[in-house]
Write a protein that holds these residues in place. Structure first.
Motif, PDB file in Angstrom:
ATOM      1  N   GLU A   1       0.836  -1.201   0.000  1.00 15.14           N
ATOM      2  CA  GLU A   1       0.000   0.000   0.000  1.00 15.14           C
ATOM      3  C   GLU A   1       0.870   1.249   0.000  1.00 15.14           C
ATOM      4  OE1 GLU A   1      -1.895   1.952   3.771  1.00 15.14           O
ATOM      5  OE2 GLU A   1      -3.293   0.428   3.032  1.00 15.14           O
TER       6      GLU A   1
ATOM      7  N   VAL B   1       1.897   4.886   0.887  1.00 13.70           N
ATOM      8  CA  VAL B   1       1.445   5.729   1.995  1.00 13.70           C
ATOM      9  C   VAL B   1       1.933   7.173   1.898  1.00 13.70           C
ATOM     10  CG1 VAL B   1       1.184   3.806   3.605  1.00 13.70           C
ATOM     11  CG2 VAL B   1       3.368   4.980   3.476  1.00 13.70           C
ATOM     12  N   SER B   2       3.074   7.430   1.228  1.00 12.07           N
ATOM     13  CA  SER B   2       3.539   8.811   1.118  1.00 12.07           C
ATOM     14  C   SER B   2       4.605   8.927   0.037  1.00 12.07           C
ATOM     15  CB  SER B   2       4.105   9.326   2.454  1.00 12.07           C
ATOM     16  OG  SER B   2       5.252   8.573   2.834  1.00 12.07           O
TER      17      SER B   2
ATOM     18  N   HIS C   1       7.574   8.940  10.866  1.00 14.86           N
ATOM     19  CA  HIS C   1       6.156   9.063  10.537  1.00 14.86           C
ATOM     20  C   HIS C   1       6.011   8.730   9.049  1.00 14.86           C
ATOM     21  CE1 HIS C   1       5.424  10.913  14.432  1.00 14.86           C
ATOM     22  NE2 HIS C   1       6.464  11.714  14.205  1.00 14.86           N
TER      23      HIS C   1
ATOM     24  N   ARG D   1       3.807   8.300   6.931  1.00 13.14           N
ATOM     25  CA  ARG D   1       2.870   9.024   6.074  1.00 13.14           C
ATOM     26  C   ARG D   1       3.298  10.467   5.828  1.00 13.14           C
ATOM     27  NH1 ARG D   1      -1.426   6.054   4.805  1.00 13.14           N
ATOM     28  NH2 ARG D   1      -1.783   4.171   6.051  1.00 13.14           N
ATOM     29  N   HIS D   2       4.418  10.845   6.431  1.00 10.47           N
ATOM     30  CA  HIS D   2       4.940  12.194   6.199  1.00 10.47           C
ATOM     31  C   HIS D   2       6.462  12.148   6.308  1.00 10.47           C
ATOM     32  CE1 HIS D   2       5.153  16.495   5.896  1.00 10.47           C
ATOM     33  NE2 HIS D   2       5.720  16.608   7.092  1.00 10.47           N
TER      34      HIS D   2
ATOM     35  N   TYR E   1       7.628  -1.504   6.344  1.00 15.06           N
ATOM     36  CA  TYR E   1       7.554  -0.469   5.319  1.00 15.06           C
ATOM     37  C   TYR E   1       8.707  -0.642   4.323  1.00 15.06           C
ATOM     38  CZ  TYR E   1       4.280   1.906   8.444  1.00 15.06           C
ATOM     39  OH  TYR E   1       3.213   2.212   9.246  1.00 15.06           O
TER      40      TYR E   1
ATOM     41  N   GLU F   1       9.365   7.079  -2.503  1.00 18.09           N
ATOM     42  CA  GLU F   1       8.023   6.648  -2.125  1.00 18.09           C
ATOM     43  C   GLU F   1       8.112   5.663  -0.970  1.00 18.09           C
ATOM     44  OE1 GLU F   1       3.647   5.753  -3.744  1.00 18.09           O
ATOM     45  OE2 GLU F   1       5.251   6.295  -5.115  1.00 18.09           O
ATOM     46  N   CYS F   2       7.168   5.826  -0.050  1.00 15.49           N
ATOM     47  CA  CYS F   2       7.056   4.913   1.088  1.00 15.49           C
ATOM     48  C   CYS F   2       5.826   4.031   0.899  1.00 15.49           C
ATOM     49  CB  CYS F   2       6.941   5.702   2.390  1.00 15.49           C
ATOM     50  SG  CYS F   2       6.855   4.651   3.864  1.00 15.49           S
TER      51      CYS F   2
ATOM     52  N   LYS G   1       3.637   0.553   2.602  1.00 14.81           N
ATOM     53  CA  LYS G   1       3.410  -0.306   3.748  1.00 14.81           C
ATOM     54  C   LYS G   1       3.028  -1.696   3.260  1.00 14.81           C
ATOM     55  CE  LYS G   1       0.684  -0.677   8.024  1.00 14.81           C
ATOM     56  NZ  LYS G   1      -0.410  -0.060   8.827  1.00 14.81           N
TER      57      LYS G   1
END
Length: 513
Positions: free
Chosen positions: A35, A37-38, A77, A79-80, A488, A500-501, A503
């Motif tokens: 998925e 995520v950021s 974090h 997502r950021h 991750y 890109e990150c 999960k």
């Protein structure tokens, strides 16, 4: 009928959520998915190449080969993702930052710089200030740097890939590749170093010596004007044509240029395994730091290094992958053509157990024949392969799963079918729920794929994550980290200037979530 064939292929390749559910390990009641995520944007159009994580502080270092800068990111974090520092290494003209690695415990990172026709160097720098802690000359063309798990060793693969031309002798030549072993003290300063030379493997049992046409495509300043020309009238007849022109010799064999490609893709013949053609690419170190495994991509070989006695003790010939593929760029994707491809891996990773190593079989050489001709092995297995670390024996590979799953998720680069397909580039190894996995970046597909090694004889692709954007992404570096038991992945996407990150998520096969 053609439409029916194509439709059948699509039906065969299930969407990734269903695929993850079907491919779950027998002991787990769920499958896996990836998925997004950021996305971190460096602010540059390209150049973000290698990323390395320090798990204890949840920071990462990121290299930019275009600017010679290193970003330090806070990844705590996911997502950021946030940049907390940017360091300009102030490289000299003609130098290039090729790789970085975060020390596993100390507040510092390693960077290697390719200095062209001069030996490269390793720099140890503070991760807080960017200030130099120590530095050391290494071999020619350093391409990657990795730390041992205990942080006492840094290893550098010195590729030495830059060719030069001497017009008075009509000869091409290049420095030899090597492997640097750097010992560090408890404060991260360099205690000692050694460069290992590579052996002449011409008559080494198990190696493939191509009798046909197999070439390295290299950019070389043939006319010495300081510019790599995109097109060139090599034969001086006033017309730039799509034809091969003999430009000189390398180790007694003809070197060619194609006028419409200019100096960007001179064709260096691969006829032997001489030391000049052995180009270390990437390194995996065993958990106990007793051995290292180094890919020699163009020669389809892994060198085994004894780190205790500091010597190369073996070379494993990796052989060829054989499977069905789509080998034609013709507007139709049909995985029904037989292909034999020398693996020629770029990335390599060790399983956490240390029992086997895993390769990303990208390919680098170009045959003087199309993949579908069957006349000779092509460059690149288009696969991920698993080998016994003690013997070099092939245990299994993914066959054509990488391309088929990419196609099933609408990211397969059909225009690369007659080249190297999706091109697995780098990979990272880790365990999920006590079972071994690797994640591999697909350079041309702009995606990452998750592969289960629960059965190393039958590695299985179980999930795909698409990198954001519609343009070229080209994931190069890839890393893995854990926060609160959640896994991750990070990809450094060199052609979009981003990280890109993703999960790794569990998928319930009954609910699809």
């Amino acid at each position: 009928m053609e439409l029916t064939l194509k439709t059948c292929n699509i039906i065969k390749l299930l969407p990734i959520l269903i695929l993850g559910a079907c491919a779950s390990a027998p002991t787990a009641p769920y499958g896996w998915g990836i998925e997004p995520v950021s996305l971190y944007d460096s602010g540059y159009e390209k150049g973000t190449e290698i990323i390395s994580v320090q798990p204890s502080t949840l920071r990462a270092v990121l290299s930019n080969f275009e600017t010679g800068e290193v970003d330090v990111l806070d990844i705590s974090h996911p997502r950021h993702l946030q940049r907390i520092a940017r360091f300009d290494l102030k490289l000299n003209n003609g130098e290039e930052l090729t790789s970085v690695a975060f020390h596993p415990s100390l507040n510092m990172f390693a960077a290697v710089i390719d200095a062209g026709s001069s030996p490269g160097r390793l720099e140890i720098r503070s991760a807080s200030t960017g200030e130099m802690i120590d530095r050391n000359a290494v071999g020619f063309g350093p391409d990657s740097v990795v730390f041992s798990k205990d942080g006492k060793l840094a290893l550098i693969a010195n590729e030495g890939e830059d060719f030069l031309f001497e017009p008075s002798k009509n000869q091409f030549f290049k420095p030899e590749g090597s492997i640097s072993i750097i010992h560090l003290n408890l404060s991260g300063h360099i205690k000692s170093h050694k460069n290992l030379e590579l052996a002449n493997m011409l008559n080494y049992e198990g190696f493939v010596v191509s009798q046909g046409g197999r070439f390295l495509e290299r950019d070389i300043d043939w006319n010495g004007d300081g510019v790599i020309s995109k097109q060139m009238d090599f034969d001086g007849n006033g017309v730039i044509e799509k034809k091969k022109v003999n430009l000189g010799h390398f180790e007694g064999h003809d070197v060619f240029g194609v006028e419409t490609h200019g100096e960007r893709k001179l064709l260096i013949p691969v006829k032997t395994h001489s030391p000049a053609l052995l180009e270390p690419e990437y390194i995996a170190i065993t958990p106990d730091a007793s051995k290292a495994y180094v890919t020699l991509q163009e020669d389809d070989v892994v060198a085994v290094v004894d780190l205790i006695n500091e010597q190369i003790i073996s070379y494993y010939g990796l052989g060829a992958a054989r499977h069905k593929t789509d080998a034609r760029y013709d507007g139709w994707v049909k995985f029904d053509q037989s292909m034999t491809g020398l693996r020629e891996p770029d990335g390599i990773a060790m399983a956490a157990s240390g029992r086997y190593f895993v390769t990303a079989d990208e390919g680098d050489t170009e045959p003087d024949a199309s993949p579908s001709s069957g006349k000779q092995p092509v460059g690149g297995g288009r696969s991920v392969s698993v080998f016994d670390a003690a013997t070099g024996t092939l245990l299994g590979d993914t066959g054509n799963q990488l391309d088929e799953i990419a196609f099933g998720n609408k990211v397969y680069p059909e225009l690369r079918s007659n080249k190297k397909g999706s091109e697995p580039e780098m990979l990272v190894s880790f365990d999920l729920d006590g079972l071994p996995f690797v994640a591999v970046g697909m350079e041309r597909a702009g995606a990452i794929e998750l592969i289960s090694l629960a059965d190393p004889f039958h590695p299985e692709v179980v999930a795909l994550g698409k990198i954001a954007g519609d343009e070229n992404k080209s994931p190069e570096g890839i890393e893995h980290f854990i926060i609160n038991g959640e896994h991750y992945l990070l990809t450094a996407n060199e052609m979009s200037g981003t990280v890109e990150c993703f999960k790794i998520v569990r998928i319930n096969p009954l609910s699809g979530q």
